[in-house]
Design an enzyme around this catalytic site. Structure first.
Site, short mmCIF file in Angstrom:
data_model
loop_
_atom_site.label_atom_id
_atom_site.label_comp_id
_atom_site.label_asym_id
_atom_site.label_seq_id
_atom_site.Cartn_x
_atom_site.Cartn_y
_atom_site.Cartn_z
N CYS A 123 -59.67 -79.96 -58.01
CA CYS A 123 -59.68 -79.53 -56.60
C CYS A 123 -58.58 -80.31 -55.89
O CYS A 123 -58.59 -81.54 -55.89
CB CYS A 123 -61.03 -79.81 -55.97
SG CYS A 123 -61.04 -79.49 -54.21
N HIS A 133 -56.29 -69.39 -61.42
CA HIS A 133 -55.90 -68.74 -60.17
C HIS A 133 -55.25 -67.39 -60.47
O HIS A 133 -54.42 -67.29 -61.38
CB HIS A 133 -54.92 -69.62 -59.39
CG HIS A 133 -55.55 -70.90 -58.90
ND1 HIS A 133 -56.22 -70.99 -57.71
CD2 HIS A 133 -55.66 -72.11 -59.50
CE1 HIS A 133 -56.69 -72.22 -57.58
NE2 HIS A 133 -56.38 -72.92 -58.64
N GLU A 146 -62.40 -68.37 -53.19
CA GLU A 146 -62.53 -69.39 -54.24
C GLU A 146 -63.67 -69.09 -55.21
O GLU A 146 -64.77 -68.67 -54.80
CB GLU A 146 -62.76 -70.78 -53.63
CG GLU A 146 -61.52 -71.41 -53.08
CD GLU A 146 -61.67 -72.91 -52.92
OE1 GLU A 146 -62.41 -73.54 -53.72
OE2 GLU A 146 -61.07 -73.46 -51.99
N CYS A 162 -57.02 -74.14 -49.97
CA CYS A 162 -57.25 -74.41 -51.39
C CYS A 162 -55.98 -75.07 -51.93
O CYS A 162 -54.92 -74.43 -51.96
CB CYS A 162 -57.54 -73.10 -52.12
SG CYS A 162 -57.82 -73.30 -53.89
N GLY A 175 -54.93 -73.73 -55.23
CA GLY A 175 -54.48 -72.35 -54.96
C GLY A 175 -53.11 -72.32 -54.33
O GLY A 175 -52.28 -71.46 -54.67
N1 LIG Z 1 -63.40 -73.43 -56.27
C1 LIG Z 1 -62.42 -74.09 -57.15
C2 LIG Z 1 -62.55 -75.62 -57.02
C3 LIG Z 1 -62.05 -76.12 -55.67
C4 LIG Z 1 -60.58 -75.86 -55.54
C5 LIG Z 1 -60.03 -75.92 -54.12
N2 LIG Z 1 -60.98 -76.25 -53.08
C6 LIG Z 1 -58.82 -76.82 -54.05
O1 LIG Z 1 -58.57 -77.44 -52.99
O2 LIG Z 1 -58.07 -76.86 -55.06
C7 LIG Z 1 -62.70 -73.69 -58.61
O3 LIG Z 1 -63.86 -73.40 -58.96
O4 LIG Z 1 -61.72 -73.72 -59.38
#
Ligand SMILES: N[C@H](CCC[C@H](N)C(=O)O)C(=O)O
Length: 279
Positions: free
Chosen positions: A71, A163, A212, A221, A224
């Protein structure tokens, strides 16, 4: 259980000191703690604890209880957290994650904190690395994906977590609550995926909205944004450094000549407290 609440451009997290707090079931705790009515409320739960290979180990659980490999936004928050709470006096730290070692650096100017710059590591592009179904050693760059009789041209990038990046003319027109979960859970992604819709403004700026994996729509994100920059470069839509405009604010992302992606942005502690429910 003591906790502290942080956000990175509106992507918010409960951070728990894993050296002091013991949680039996992280997945169940994440669902309870992240609930915005019956719990503290957050996009995710993060536990910072001991590591044998790095300064700290960071485990990330989405609000649906699923564990993510990485994350980006909370990495910046964790870097500030461990420094502010005296868990380290280092301004450059290494975090052990399921995505490998991640290296945030606190940037000060004249002794004043300015931003956090994170070495996010190298992007993974082969289908086996995303992971996604298909030729394992082949990349998925601008390939068609049919969802509900509509074809989307997708570019898939892993930053340790998956992604699916889709370039569109107008991100505001995208019905994210409708299409996001359909792509997140598409059978072509055996571990599901995060979904980014991107509108290129110029070769140094993009607007991105995200659905997400395991959390739904968030205001930002970090992985992301990193995947978005890489996808834009691969599609010839941007240079190797750009500002990504997200619902919650901006992140600056650079794909270095060392093939590492660097993401910079803020990290804000909002409050701290004691969580009283039994976990
Ligand atoms: N939901 C994402 C994890 C959090 C990623 C996001 N909040 C960031 O800042 O990179 C996943 O399951 O891959």
């Amino acid at each position: 259980m003591q906790f502290t609440k942080w956000h990175g451009q509106g992507n918010d997290f409960v951070i728990v000191n894993g050296f002091q707090e013991k949680i039996e079931d992280y997945a169940q705790a994440a669902v309870k703690i992240c609930d915005r009515h019956f719990g503290i409320g957050a996009d995710g739960l993060v536990i910072v604890g001991p590591s044998e290979t790095a300064d700290f180990r960071m485990r990330i659980f989405n609000s649906d209880g699923s564990e993510a490999e990485m994350c980006g936004n909370v990495t910046r928050c964790v870097a500030r957290y461990v420094y502010k709470y005296g868990l380290t006096d280092k301004t450059k730290i290494t975090l052990e994650t399921l995505a490998g070692p991640i290296k945030p650096e606190l940037v000060f100017e004249n002794g004043v904190f300015r931003t956090v710059r994170v070495d996010m590591g190298e992007p993974r592009l082969k289908r086996a690395q995303i992971p996604m179904i298909g030729e394992p050693d082949v990349e998925a760059i601008n390939v068609p994906l049919v969802v509900n009789d509509r074809t989307y041209n997708i570019t898939c990038v892993s930053m340790g977590n998956p992604h699916c990046v889709i370039f569109v003319d107008d991100v505001e027109e995208i019905d994210l609550p409708a299409i996001g979960p359909l792509i997140e859970n598409h059978p072509i992604f055996p571990r599901k995926t995060n979904v980014e819709f991107v509108q290129v403004l110029n070769d140094r700026e993009m607007r991105m909205r995200v659905w997400e994996r395991g959390a739904g729509i968030t205001l930002a994100c970090g992985t992301g944004a990193s995947a978005t920059l890489v996808a834009a470069v691969l599609n010839g839509k941007a240079g190797r450094m750009a500002t990504i405009h997200l619902d919650g604010g901006d992140l600056v992302v650079e794909w270095g000549n060392d093939n590492h992606v660097y993401m910079s942005g803020p990290a804000v502690e909002v409050f701290r407290g004691e969580y009283l429910l039994s976990l």
